[in-house]
Design an enzyme around this catalytic site. Structure first.
Site, mmCIF file in Angstrom:
data_model
loop_
_atom_site.group_PDB
_atom_site.id
_atom_site.type_symbol
_atom_site.label_atom_id
_atom_site.label_comp_id
_atom_site.label_asym_id
_atom_site.label_seq_id
_atom_site.Cartn_x
_atom_site.Cartn_y
_atom_site.Cartn_z
ATOM 1 C CG ASP A 196 -10.050 15.963 -15.268
ATOM 2 O OD1 ASP A 196 -9.372 15.343 -16.100
ATOM 3 O OD2 ASP A 196 -11.020 15.470 -14.674
ATOM 4 C CE LYS A 247 -13.129 7.917 -18.388
ATOM 5 N NZ LYS A 247 -12.887 7.929 -16.944
ATOM 6 N NE ARG A 260 -1.851 1.849 3.574
ATOM 7 C CZ ARG A 260 -1.523 1.168 4.652
ATOM 8 N NH1 ARG A 260 -1.939 -0.088 4.808
ATOM 9 N NH2 ARG A 260 -0.761 1.691 5.588
ATOM 10 C CE1 TYR A 301 -17.951 11.495 -15.106
ATOM 11 C CE2 TYR A 301 -16.545 11.612 -13.174
ATOM 12 C CZ TYR A 301 -17.380 10.889 -14.000
ATOM 13 O OH TYR A 301 -17.639 9.580 -13.716
#
Length: 458
Positions: free
Chosen positions: A209, A234, A79, A132
């Site tokens: 973004d 994406k 982690r 978004y």
């Protein structure tokens, strides 16, 4: 010390030096940054020291042997740090021009949550109003309720300097930009917003973004942004098989300190990607420059074809000149916002002061258009395509189509969608890398079938 808190040089653009010596006229060597595609393939993918493998192995171990307490080879617990995540983060820092620190997260939404949590309680931010839907939901429903975050949604495309400066408060910590916005593809002048933000006594950070353009078409850090965000799901991964997000920051002391804070939260919250997903995303990034060129060329061809169709009311693609003074202004801004490597691809001899091409240029693979009619025609189009798959998301090698009002932006109230221009006849396309003529034929026949305008037989 855990690598989660000592990111260090392994995450910068110098992972393989990242530079090659070029002699100057006086014989003194200077360093030149390797090209975009070269960095994508080599940085973070150094040959394995043990085996010589040219592709990084997948490290699935969750824990690592320590020679003594706190004495180890840079890893304690997966982690906090993992070889595959570190390698991907090195690649990302190199791809986002001007980047020095990169952090990968388990999703774009986890990335959003971590950034906003880093601002602390009762902070104020400014967000572009056409944001978004998932980001809007987190700002309005989660951060507002859980940490007292106040968000001012502002039309950053058309707001005056006075309006933007007037919206900044004493506790304004961040300005959130999408450019192009999702799904109406409005463009925000990043250098202008950054200059205004940094001139204010509050000096809020500016986050961009950059998902829709990818690091290939836009370099927000070079334009004055403080943080760049990506949904790696994406374009960067590019194959619709990974959910992941990332943040990239430059190297100044202020940004390094903020990157350390974000890295602490990355470890403490634990929304980290798996080693296998990191391996896949890094594999996808190696072909980003090739795919983005194909996405852009195909999207430009599809946008031009849609413009010619009587069944289409409006095509929104910043790489098209358009037919109005407003669209021409947007077109010129898109040209100015191009990254240096994208400009070189489009027009090798151009300079930042060169005018844009007269007939359009590739500007990523996203198109929005308004079909003649309303929901019925939009639905008919979306169920009539052969190659454009009706699905959410974007940026994969395959072409996708969706209806924002009913899908990606359904969480935004209808009256607010109407104000943003997200109408019932708006369709969003993610143009893939299939053959150009096949994609053009597919959208044209679907528009004609849905609207009854034009000969369906092509």
């Amino acid at each position: 010390m855990s690598p989660a808190l000592s990111f260090g040089a392994t995450n910068g653009i110098n992972g393989i030096n990242g530079h090659s010596a070029v002699p100057t006229t006086n014989g003194v060597a200077k360093k030149r940054l390797d090209g975009f595609g070269t960095r994508a393939i080599h940085i973070g993918s150094e040959a394995n020291d043990e085996t010589g493998a040219v592709i990084p192995p997948i490290s699935l171990s969750t824990t690592y042997k320590q020679q003594a307490i706190g004495v180890h080879k840079g890893f304690e617990y997966s982690r906090s740090g993992n070889p595959n995540r570190n390698a991907l983060e090195s690649t990302l820092a190199a791809l986002e021009s001007g980047g020095a620190h990169a952090l990968a997260f388990a999703s774009g939404s986890a990335t959003t949550a971590t950034v906003l949590q880093s601002l602390g309680p009762n902070a104020h931010i400014i967000s572009v109003n056409d944001v978004y839907g998932g980001t809007f939901r987190y700002m309005r429903r989660v951060a507002s309720e859980n940490q007292g975050l106040e968000t001012t949604f502002l039309d950053l495309e058309n707001a005056s300097d006075e309006q933007i400066l007037g919206a900044i408060k004493e506790n304004t910590k961040l300005i959130w930009i999408e450019s192009p916005t999702n799904p109406t593809l409005r463009l925000i002048d990043i250098p202008r917003i950054a200059a205004l933000a940094h001139s204010h006594p509050s000096s809020p950070l500016v986050l961009v973004d950059n998902t829709f353009l990818s690091p290939f078409y836009s370099s927000p850090l070079l334009l004055g942004a403080d943080i760049v965000m990506h949904s790696l799901t994406k374009y960067i991964n590019g194959h619709s098989d990974v959910v992941m997000g990332a943040l990239i920051l430059p190297s100044s002391p202020k940004h390094t300190a903020f990157a350390d804070k974000l890295r602490f939260l990355q470890n403490a919250i634990g929304a980290v990607p798996s080693p296998y997903d990191c391996w896949l995303a890094q594999r996808g990034a190696k072909t980003l420059h090739l795919r983005m060129k194909a996405h852009g060329r195909n999207a430009l061809a599809v946008a031009r074809a849609l413009e010619r169709e009587p069944g289409v009311e409006e095509v929104v693609y910043p790489g098209l000149p358009g037919k109005t003074p407003e669209s021409r202004k947007k077109y010129e801004l898109a040209w100015r916002m191009l990254s240096p490597h994208a400009r070189k691809f489009i027009s090798p001899s151009s300079t930042p002061d060169s005018p844009p091409p007269a007939d359009g240029f590739p500007f990523s693979g996203m198109i929005s258009f308004r079909i003649a009619g309303s929901t019925r025609e939009a639905d008919a189009f979306l169920t009539s395509t052969r190659l454009f798959t009706l699905a959410e998301s974007l940026g994969g090698v395959e072409s996708l189509a969706e209806h924002p009002a009913q899908m990606t932006h359904g969480s935004i109230p209808a009256e607010e969608r109407a104000l943003l221009g997200i109408g019932e006849n708006l369709v969003r396309l993610s143009v893939g890398v299939e053959e150009e003529e096949d994609l053009v034929e597919d959208v044209v026949q679907a528009v004609r079938k849905a609207t009854g305008r034009g000969d369906v037989e092509l």
